[in-house]
Design an enzyme around this catalytic site. Structure first.
Site, PDB file in Angstrom:
ATOM      1  N   CYS A 148       0.897  -1.241  -0.044  1.00 28.98           N
ATOM      2  CA  CYS A 148      -0.120  -0.014   0.049  1.00 28.98           C
ATOM      3  C   CYS A 148       0.819   1.356   0.183  1.00 28.98           C
ATOM      4  O   CYS A 148       1.982   1.115   0.712  1.00 28.98           O
ATOM      5  CB  CYS A 148      -0.844   0.171   1.392  1.00 28.98           C
ATOM      6  SG  CYS A 148      -1.670  -1.456   1.738  1.00 28.98           S
ATOM      7  N   GLY A 150      -0.380 -17.346  -9.610  1.00 27.83           N
ATOM      8  CA  GLY A 150      -0.788 -18.069 -10.594  1.00 27.83           C
ATOM      9  C   GLY A 150      -0.798 -19.726 -10.587  1.00 27.83           C
ATOM     10  O   GLY A 150      -1.054 -20.484 -11.424  1.00 27.83           O
ATOM     11  N   LYS A 165       3.309 -10.210   3.753  1.00 28.17           N
ATOM     12  CA  LYS A 165       3.232 -10.237   2.072  1.00 28.17           C
ATOM     13  C   LYS A 165       4.149  -9.481   1.176  1.00 28.17           C
ATOM     14  O   LYS A 165       3.752  -8.149   1.297  1.00 28.17           O
ATOM     15  CB  LYS A 165       1.745 -10.123   1.688  1.00 28.17           C
ATOM     16  CG  LYS A 165       1.324 -10.688   0.404  1.00 28.17           C
ATOM     17  CD  LYS A 165      -0.047 -10.787   0.314  1.00 28.17           C
ATOM     18  CE  LYS A 165      -0.674 -11.226  -0.921  1.00 28.17           C
ATOM     19  NZ  LYS A 165      -2.106 -11.263  -1.388  1.00 28.17           N
ATOM     20  N   ILE A 172       3.861 -14.243  -4.066  1.00 30.51           N
ATOM     21  CA  ILE A 172       3.871 -12.464  -4.361  1.00 30.51           C
ATOM     22  C   ILE A 172       2.481 -12.000  -4.398  1.00 30.51           C
ATOM     23  O   ILE A 172       1.531 -12.812  -4.612  1.00 30.51           O
ATOM     24  CB  ILE A 172       4.537 -12.475  -5.447  1.00 30.51           C
ATOM     25  CG1 ILE A 172       3.905 -13.113  -6.968  1.00 30.51           C
ATOM     26  CG2 ILE A 172       6.244 -12.703  -5.717  1.00 30.51           C
ATOM     27  CD1 ILE A 172       4.732 -12.718  -8.120  1.00 30.51           C
ATOM     28  N   GLY A 192      -5.346 -17.827  -5.465  1.00 33.20           N
ATOM     29  CA  GLY A 192      -6.106 -16.434  -5.752  1.00 33.20           C
ATOM     30  C   GLY A 192      -6.920 -16.531  -7.092  1.00 33.20           C
ATOM     31  O   GLY A 192      -8.030 -16.968  -6.792  1.00 33.20           O
TER      32      GLY A 192
HETATM   33  C1  LIG Z   1      -9.374  -9.130  -7.321  1.00 32.80           C
HETATM   34  C2  LIG Z   1      -8.251  -9.223  -6.417  1.00 32.80           C
HETATM   35  C3  LIG Z   1      -8.147  -8.488  -5.074  1.00 32.80           C
HETATM   36  C4  LIG Z   1      -7.152  -8.543  -4.322  1.00 32.80           C
HETATM   37  N1  LIG Z   1      -7.049  -7.894  -2.975  1.00 32.80           N
HETATM   38  C5  LIG Z   1      -5.916  -8.225  -2.173  1.00 32.80           C
HETATM   39  C6  LIG Z   1      -5.903  -7.720  -0.981  1.00 32.80           C
HETATM   40  O1  LIG Z   1      -6.886  -6.972  -0.659  1.00 32.80           O
HETATM   41  N2  LIG Z   1      -4.645  -7.757  -0.229  1.00 32.80           N
HETATM   42  C7  LIG Z   1      -3.753  -8.515  -0.710  1.00 32.80           C
HETATM   43  O2  LIG Z   1      -2.695  -8.800   0.025  1.00 32.80           O
HETATM   44  N3  LIG Z   1      -3.709  -9.027  -1.876  1.00 32.80           N
HETATM   45  C8  LIG Z   1      -4.663  -8.956  -2.682  1.00 32.80           C
HETATM   46  N4  LIG Z   1      -4.776  -9.319  -4.021  1.00 32.80           N
HETATM   47  C9  LIG Z   1      -3.663 -10.342  -4.529  1.00 32.80           C
HETATM   48  C10 LIG Z   1      -3.930 -11.763  -4.194  1.00 32.80           C
HETATM   49  O3  LIG Z   1      -4.222 -12.125  -2.917  1.00 32.80           O
HETATM   50  C11 LIG Z   1      -2.638 -12.375  -4.844  1.00 32.80           C
HETATM   51  O4  LIG Z   1      -1.246 -12.310  -4.056  1.00 32.80           O
HETATM   52  C12 LIG Z   1      -2.515 -12.226  -6.164  1.00 32.80           C
HETATM   53  O5  LIG Z   1      -3.348 -12.257  -7.049  1.00 32.80           O
HETATM   54  C13 LIG Z   1      -1.543 -13.471  -6.970  1.00 32.80           C
HETATM   55  O6  LIG Z   1      -1.689 -14.783  -6.765  1.00 32.80           O
HETATM   56  P1  LIG Z   1      -2.862 -15.434  -7.953  1.00 32.80           P
HETATM   57  O7  LIG Z   1      -2.188 -15.272  -9.174  1.00 32.80           O
HETATM   58  O8  LIG Z   1      -3.155 -16.743  -7.454  1.00 32.80           O
HETATM   59  O9  LIG Z   1      -4.156 -14.542  -8.018  1.00 32.80           O
HETATM   60  C14 LIG Z   1      -5.958  -9.424  -4.716  1.00 32.80           C
HETATM   61  C15 LIG Z   1      -6.031  -9.978  -6.117  1.00 32.80           C
HETATM   62  C16 LIG Z   1      -7.041  -9.828  -6.863  1.00 32.80           C
HETATM   63  C17 LIG Z   1      -7.121 -10.668  -8.344  1.00 32.80           C
END
Ligand SMILES: Cc1cc2nc3c(=O)[nH]c(=O)nc-3n(C[C@H](O)[C@H](O)[C@H](O)COP(=O)(O)O)c2cc1C
Length: 302
Positions: A130, A244, A165, A191, A265
């Site tokens: 953030c 991913g 994170k 990540i 995610g």
């Molecule tokens: C719609 C959306 C909202 C997310 N909101 C947050 C959040 O509030 N806090 C956070 O640490 N990461 C947030 N993320 C990141 C995910 O937790 C994750 O780190 C990221 O999407 C990579 O994983 P993935 O490829 O499996 O989605 C968000 C991701 C998406 C797609």
């Protein structure tokens, strides 16, 4: 059946599969599709000290093998969470972890302190991607000093398992990982999303309201595996890998790179039951390879 138990700090996981923050609501939204108790841990939406509206729409865009989002941490604030959401999720029957965000170290600490008082929340995950409003808007997670300042402030007020994170939008992620370990983090997860952009060429405008957003999904997996591998060699605390993951084989790559647990995610949007399918797939793979405990493959790739 192989042994899938894993500990992260004082957190005991019955299996290493967690759902990633922002992609699984507060868990309850998914209860019709999956037995929530079968998930190792549910990491709920990003929570901030005060209510946040989030960004204007459009907030999501599909890209090849991934998606961009700029949701902007929409949530009703920690007090609302404690009074209205916590009572609904406290008896879910698995670990529920709160993802915490803020605009200053004091914000993060005040939010974490309130969550520290909730008996059934055994851990928090700090989202340090953030912008630091006091320091020109640069994300905390992109400098050693910024990351350390948040963890130090939170550690003073939060006494349970603290996961930090990490952002991939840095030159050397091991540097940030070591800084947060030194300040008392119990684990790092990585990540978060990679900064990206997509343009509607007919309208000559970005697809997202705030122009840029976070890229997630299969497109980022090789970057995530590389970073998990680097960080796992650089720190002594357990690493949680994500980015991913779509199936059990993807998860096993992360374990071999050094992750002790994984998060899912974007894949939740495609299949709301994916987390339990990945758990079952990990079990099957370990059985087929006659491996009795998950710990045998963690960090198998040097
Ligand atoms: C719609 C959306 C909202 C997310 N909101 C947050 C959040 O509030 N806090 C956070 O640490 N990461 C947030 N993320 C990141 C995910 O937790 C994750 O780190 C990221 O999407 C990579 O994983 P993935 O490829 O499996 O989605 C968000 C991701 C998406 C797609």
């Amino acid at each position: 059946m192989s042994n899938l138990n894993i500990n992260i700090g004082e957190l005991q996981l019955k299996n290493p599969v967690m759902t990633a923050s922002g992609t699984f609501g507060y868990g309850l939204e998914y209860a019709d599709f999956v037995n929530l108790e079968d998930i190792g841990a549910i990491i709920v939406k990003g929570t901030t000290l005060y209510h946040r509206e989030g960004n204007d729409y459009p907030r999501m865009a599909e890209t090849p093998s991934g998606m961009l989002n700029c949701v902007g941490l929409q949530n009703k604030g920690v007090e609302y969470f404690c009074n209205n959401i916590y009572p609904q999720i406290k008896d879910i029957g698995t670990n529920v972890i709160v993802n915490v965000s803020g605009s200053s170290p004091e914000d993060y600490a005040a939010c974490a302190e309130q969550i520290n008082g909730l008996d059934r929340i055994p851990a928090i995950e700090l989202n340090i991607s953030c912008p630091n409003v006091k320091d020109g808007g640069m994300a905390f997670g992109v400098t050693r000093k910024g990351a350390a300042s948040v963890v130090k402030a939170v550690r003073a007020k939060y006494h349970k398992t603290l996961i930090v994170k990490l952002s991939p939008n840095v030159t050397d992620i091991t540097d940030i990982a070591k800084a947060v370990e030194d300040e008392g983090a119990d684990s790092v997860s990585l990540i978060n999303t990679l900064m990206g952009m997509a343009i509607d060429i007919e309208r000559r405008r970005p697809l997202l309201s705030i122009k840029t957003g976070g890229l997630s999904g299969p497109a980022i997996k090789p970057v995530a595996v590389r970073m998990v591998w680097q960080v796992a060699k650089a720190v002594r605390i357990p690493v949680i890998g994500l980015g991913g993951i779509m199936n059990a084989k993807d998860a096993i790559e992360f374990f071999m790179a050094g992750a002790s647990a994984i998060q899912i995610g974007t894949a939740n949007f495609i299949d709301p039951a994916i987390s339990v399918k990945v758990r079952d797939g990990i079990n099957k793979w370990l059985d087929e390879h006659k491996i009795s405990s998950l710990t045998e493959i963690i960090g198998a790739v040097e």
